[in-house]
Design a protein around this motif. Structure first.
Motif, short mmCIF file in Angstrom:
data_model
loop_
_atom_site.label_atom_id
_atom_site.label_comp_id
_atom_site.label_asym_id
_atom_site.label_seq_id
_atom_site.Cartn_x
_atom_site.Cartn_y
_atom_site.Cartn_z
N SER A 221 -41.35 -68.31 12.29
CA SER A 221 -42.12 -67.07 12.51
C SER A 221 -43.58 -67.38 12.81
CB SER A 221 -42.02 -66.19 11.26
OG SER A 221 -40.68 -65.88 10.97
N SER A 222 -44.12 -68.41 12.16
CA SER A 222 -45.51 -68.79 12.42
C SER A 222 -45.68 -69.27 13.86
CB SER A 222 -45.94 -69.86 11.43
OG SER A 222 -47.25 -70.29 11.69
N TYR B 254 -47.12 -68.51 19.64
CA TYR B 254 -46.76 -68.45 21.06
C TYR B 254 -47.02 -67.06 21.64
CZ TYR B 254 -44.41 -72.91 20.21
OH TYR B 254 -44.14 -74.22 19.89
N ALA B 255 -46.87 -66.02 20.82
CA ALA B 255 -47.15 -64.67 21.32
C ALA B 255 -48.62 -64.52 21.66
CB ALA B 255 -46.74 -63.64 20.26
N SER C 180 -45.63 -59.75 20.95
CA SER C 180 -44.84 -59.60 19.72
C SER C 180 -43.91 -60.80 19.56
CB SER C 180 -44.03 -58.30 19.75
OG SER C 180 -43.05 -58.36 20.76
N ARG C 181 -43.42 -60.99 18.32
CA ARG C 181 -42.47 -62.05 18.05
C ARG C 181 -41.13 -61.77 18.72
NH1 ARG C 181 -42.04 -62.96 11.74
NH2 ARG C 181 -42.71 -60.79 11.66
N ALA C 182 -40.76 -60.50 18.79
CA ALA C 182 -39.47 -60.14 19.38
C ALA C 182 -39.38 -60.60 20.84
CB ALA C 182 -39.25 -58.64 19.29
N LYS C 183 -40.50 -60.45 21.56
CA LYS C 183 -40.49 -60.87 22.96
C LYS C 183 -40.43 -62.39 23.07
CE LYS C 183 -42.46 -59.33 27.30
NZ LYS C 183 -43.50 -58.50 27.94
#
Length: 682
Positions: free
Chosen positions: A541-542, A547-548, A555-558
């Motif tokens: 997650s970090s 990278y986002a 977002s992390r989802a993308k």
């Protein structure tokens, strides 16, 4: 400006007293050593293999069961081959590369020989920065450095390179002497023993104990009586030269410069220019900084492993000296274990003797929780300055053991422990040691259900299971200290900012090494999957947040959508950029392959290693040395030969000799034909 002019213009007289002549600053030796250097040829003194010298010393000490003290170590101290090995190890520590023996320059060998002669003749002084016999390959000579660097060198607490070489030589000599004398209950700062051996020993040998004493003796690492330490050292070594070196290292201190005298040179200091500091470019011989993943893992070191002793100028000798001191405590506790043992025939474990197996090999930690009077037993283990004592008996016994421990430390080491430093806890509360929680859980029989509602008929437990789990709250605190998460109960990952300017391939590779090391560290924890899965979630997650921000994906989802769950697919800032495809760049060798972040699924995390520790476990090198010393005994060897002949066995050497003789006399073909015919007839 010449060095002479620089020294004359120094503003404080303390340095003028210390730096008395140009000859000392240019590494020139006093007259007698200069003559010895001309007379002795270092290449003529390189006669033996240093590894063989150390091996012979290890074999000698492990073969001697009487443990007599060594009265004369000057022969080992004068072996020039050991000094070359010490120099190689010191260079490996300074520069990160181990120089080959044949690549050491001639002038370095002459300087090393001068250092050895100074030690042998008693002219060596610790932390003498103005008269160094040898210097590190990455250091510049004092004659070519500026005045400010000279001042910072003399004021710094960094030890000299030649001190490290002398410490390495003493370590090569003293470690084999004291290792056979040490207790098997000690596991820190010793070859072949580490925190994993402590956890495995606790799992195998500490089942069945109700009360635990966790003591903190790290005060020994900070305050130690030099005379007392030399008294403990004198039991194994009585060589005056070695004892004198260690005594001077213990009692010497770094030179203290008066701040007011140094401040008088303000007129000579240049004003610092405002602006950004220029990044330093490392030379080829300079040591490279540790990678980010290794620095991160070091921050997860438990409290017991972070405290390392440091006595005067002993340096790397300090852990060995601390073990020599605390070995007295280990031997006392081993005697107490034998005195405390009171077997009970009605108990299920330790019925008759202290050496009885306390467990089933398949379940090393299984202990019945019901029964009548229990066997009274105690066990002990030490890691550095921290001890753990398990007691099977009432709490009064634990209180008495703590009282005896406090009295012994006050009597032997001269410092008194508080009751708060030796806590008594019950197994049901959980005991934290090396960031692992030692507790127990009840084992129930096979559950039976009714035909109507599935109600359990009996919930009575049949025993308890010793549980060793990793401390997840401690892991969260370490991540929070590294600014990778925020919050306690529901931690939220934060972006890994130190890797902002690294490529995706490099960042994933660094974090994979960290995760693999963490998975190995928690190898023997019951909740290994859970804690490693949490670490993988935080890292993944970090990196997704990083990278986002780097590729402007919001977002992390993308990030997960483009780079997949394990972030193994390449990420780009925008799809409109006219850049070559990643596959084309990878095929041309212009980019690195991107490895996915490890342990993205729980099924990929290895389970806990429940391999039981063998009884009377010892490291591999100790078992080899003990077996070798037994084979060197003529009585044991003759008895072995007699037993082989008695049972009608054939030695491999005799069989090979018979085959060679048949081949010489009968020929190869006839030998094989004869063997086949014999086999066919049989």
């Amino acid at each position: 400006m010449s060095l002479r002019t620089t020294i004359i213009n120094l503003p404080y007289h303390l340095l003028l007293k210390t730096i008395s002549s140009i000859s000392t600053l240019t590494y020139r030796r006093p007259a007698p050593y200069h003559q010895e250097k001309k007379q002795e040829d270092p290449y003529a003194l390189m006669k033996e293999e240093p590894i063989q010298i150390c091996s012979d010393l290890w074999i000698k000490t492990f073969s001697d069961q009487t443990h007599k003290p060594f009265t004369n170590l000057k022969g080992f101290l004068s072996k020039f081959d050991l000094w070359i090995l010490a120099y190689q190890r010191s260079c490996a520590h300074e520069t990160g590369s181990f120089p080959p023996r044949n690549a050491i320059h001639s002038h370095v060998l002459h300087h090393l020989l001068s250092l050895r002669n100074a030690v042998l003749h008693g002219h060596f002084t610790w932390n003498n920065k103005t008269n160094q016999y040898i210097q590190s390959p990455s250091e510049k000579p004092l004659s070519s450095i500026s005045k400010s660097k000279l001042r910072s060198l003399l004021e710094s607490d960094q030890p000299c390179f030649q001190d490290r070489v002398v410490q390495e030589v003493l370590l090569l000599i003293l470690e084999p002497i004291f290792e056979p004398r040490f207790s098997s209950k000690s596991h820190a700062f010793r070859p072949g023993r580490n925190a994993h051996s402590v956890i495995r020993t606790i799992r195998s040998n500490f089942a069945g104990y109700l009360w635990f004493l966790r003591g903190n003796l790290s005060e020994m690492f900070e305050n130690v009586d030099a005379n007392g330490l030399l008294g403990f050292l004198d039991k194994g070594v009585k060589d005056k030269k070695v004892l004198g070196l260690i005594k001077s290292a213990l009692r010497s201190s770094s030179p203290i410069f008066n701040k007011s005298q140094i401040d008088r040179g303000e007129d000579f200091r240049k004003k610092k220019k405002k602006g950004t500091k220029k990044k330093k470019i490392l030379n080829e011989n300079e040591p490279k900084p540790d990678p980010y993943w290794l620095r991160t893992f070091f921050n997860f070191a438990p409290e017991e492993a972070t405290k390392v002793p440091s006595y005067g100028h002993c340096g790397i000798l300090s852990p060995l000296l601390a073990n020599i001191c605390l070995n007295e405590l280990d031997q006392m506790m081993e005697e107490k274990i034998v005195e405390f043992f009171r077997p009970s025939k009605v108990d299920s474990i330790w019925k008759y003797s202290i050496s009885d197996g306390s467990h089933n090999p398949s379940w090393p930690e299984f202990v019945p929780s019901s029964g009548k009077e229990k066997t009274r037993k105690m066990d002990y283990i030490r890691y550095g300055g921290y001890i753990l004592i398990g007691i099977r008996g009432p709490r009064e016994d634990a209180v008495q053991v703590r009282k005896n421990l406090i009295e012994f430390c006050e009597d032997k080491y001269g410092f008194r422990l508080d009751n708060s430093e030796v806590e008594i806890d019950h197994i049901s509360r959980g005991i934290q040691f090396l960031d692992h929680i030692i507790s127990r859980r009840v084992i129930y029989p096979t559950l039976r259900y009714t035909s109507t509602g599935g109600k359990i008929v009996s919930e009575k437990g049949v025993g308890t299971l010793l549980s060793i789990t990793a401390s997840l709250p401690q892991c969260i605190r370490q991540f929070r200290r590294l600014e990778l998460v925020k919050g306690d109960k529901d931690p939220e990952p934060l972006p890994c900012n130190p890797m902002l300017y690294s490529s995706q391939a490099h960042t994933n590779a660094q974090m994979n090494k960290f995760l693999e090391t963490m998975a190995d560290w928690y190898r023997y924890a019951d909740n290994r999957k859970k804690v490693v899965g949490f670490c993988a979630y935080v890292i993944r997650s970090s990196l997704a947040k990083l990278y986002a921000a780097r590729y402007r994906l919001k977002s992390r989802a993308k990030v997960y959508k483009i780079g997949s769950r394990d972030l193994s697919r390449p990420l780009r800032e925008s799809s409109s950029n006219s850049v070559p495809e990643y596959s084309d760049l990878l095929r041309m060798g212009l980019v690195d392959a991107i490895d996915g972040v490890r342990f993205s699924h729980m099924s990929l995390i290895p389970s806990c290693d429940y391999t039981p520790l063998v009884r009377n476990w010892a490291p591999d090198h100790e078992r080899v040395l003990q077996e070798y010393s037994r084979l060197q005994d003529p009585k044991f060897f003759c008895e072995l030969l007699r037993s082989i002949k008695r049972e009608g066995l054939v030695l491999p050497q005799d069989e090979i000799a018979e085959i060679v003789w048949d081949c010489k006399t009968l020929g190869i073909k006839r030998h094989f034909l004869g063997g086949e015919s014999n086999g066919g007839s049989s």
